[in-house]
Design an enzyme around this catalytic site. Sequence first.
Site, PDB file in Angstrom:
ATOM      1  N   ASP A   1       0.858  -1.176   0.000  1.00 39.77           N
ATOM      2  CA  ASP A   1       0.000   0.000   0.000  1.00 39.77           C
ATOM      3  C   ASP A   1       0.902   1.236   0.000  1.00 39.77           C
ATOM      4  O   ASP A   1       1.854   1.311  -0.771  1.00 39.77           O
ATOM      5  CB  ASP A   1      -0.959  -0.065   1.196  1.00 39.77           C
ATOM      6  CG  ASP A   1      -2.073   0.969   1.153  1.00 39.77           C
ATOM      7  OD1 ASP A   1      -3.111   0.685   0.532  1.00 39.77           O
ATOM      8  OD2 ASP A   1      -1.903   2.050   1.750  1.00 39.77           O
TER       9      ASP A   1
ATOM     10  N   HIS B   1      -6.350  -7.223  -0.148  1.00 37.86           N
ATOM     11  CA  HIS B   1      -5.416  -6.094  -0.165  1.00 37.86           C
ATOM     12  C   HIS B   1      -4.361  -6.231   0.929  1.00 37.86           C
ATOM     13  O   HIS B   1      -3.175  -6.039   0.679  1.00 37.86           O
ATOM     14  CB  HIS B   1      -6.193  -4.788   0.010  1.00 37.86           C
ATOM     15  CG  HIS B   1      -5.325  -3.568  -0.015  1.00 37.86           C
ATOM     16  ND1 HIS B   1      -4.600  -3.185  -1.121  1.00 37.86           N
ATOM     17  CD2 HIS B   1      -5.061  -2.642   0.943  1.00 37.86           C
ATOM     18  CE1 HIS B   1      -3.929  -2.078  -0.854  1.00 37.86           C
ATOM     19  NE2 HIS B   1      -4.182  -1.721   0.396  1.00 37.86           N
TER      20      HIS B   1
ATOM     21  N   ASP C   1      -6.854  -8.421  -5.079  1.00 41.46           N
ATOM     22  CA  ASP C   1      -6.821  -7.020  -4.668  1.00 41.46           C
ATOM     23  C   ASP C   1      -7.013  -6.131  -5.884  1.00 41.46           C
ATOM     24  O   ASP C   1      -6.047  -5.752  -6.553  1.00 41.46           O
ATOM     25  CB  ASP C   1      -5.500  -6.675  -3.975  1.00 41.46           C
ATOM     26  CG  ASP C   1      -5.450  -5.203  -3.569  1.00 41.46           C
ATOM     27  OD1 ASP C   1      -6.528  -4.629  -3.313  1.00 41.46           O
ATOM     28  OD2 ASP C   1      -4.350  -4.640  -3.513  1.00 41.46           O
TER      29      ASP C   1
END
Length: 320
Positions: free
Chosen positions: A123, A297, A267
Amino acid sequence: MPILRTPDERFENLPDYPFTPRYVEVENPDGGSLRMHYLDEGPADATVVLLLHGEPSWSFLYRKMIPVIVAAGYRALAPDYIGFGRSDKLSDPTDYTYARHVGWIAELVVKLDLRAISLFGQDWGGAVGLSVVAREERRFDRLILGNTMLHTLDPELRGQLEWPAYSAESTSVLSESLLDWIVFSQRSRDFRPSRFIDASTLSELPEAVALAYDAPYPDARYLAGARQFPILIPITRSDPGARMNRSTWKALEKFEKPVLTAFSDSDPSTSGWERVFQRRIPGAANQSHATITGAGHFLQEDKGEELANVIVEFISTSTP
């Protein structure tokens, strides 16, 4: 602005999180310093595996991976960004910028004099970490990227990402799901990190784990940093973050040390970015890139041990 510090008792008896808290002082943009928390497990002289979290998680995300990395003989180091986890928090959202997050992590790397680093970023951990690599390339031996991105909104990204984010004839084309997340982060009256993390994993979070993700935030004042990150996502080519990322890409396109992608299979928010990294970073050529199956994710939460083993194998078999 006032500095908020989450009371220590909020972190007592968190599940599978027995690690010793450590701290380093980093620059406060308003003057003075801020206390940044990090975990540091394993031999002090071993290869450093720098584990960078994203939004809205904190180092608790790496509790399943750290024991695997340490058991393999490596040093696992996982900081909390300013505004997250056990690190100090600023109550004004505008005190949080992409450039400052990069600066704070770069300061930690330099102050701890970390060298021969193997970076894992997920991320925002990928975007922030790669920007630190661009500044301090000599300190990094290899990169492992999982479910991350480095947005520029450049036209050539058209058709490459499951969540579109590119420009076309002075128009930004963006995934509605991405915009939904940005809007939710600013308008929700009940912004709890655990809700987003639970919605972005394939496995259901046990109640104790959900409470642990929310532990750093006793009330809404403590959430300013977490709520600010989504609106730092570049949505135009002229965005300061997009300009920073173009500069980072210039450095990455010369990075010939080993690079591995380890994205999950479920994801949509980052799907397609693994191919961008594989194509554009020289060190990613001819690597045995991994796909973590059965993970959303937050693949550290869904398949943390498996992901840690992929990292350990890559470190043990790649030479910078």
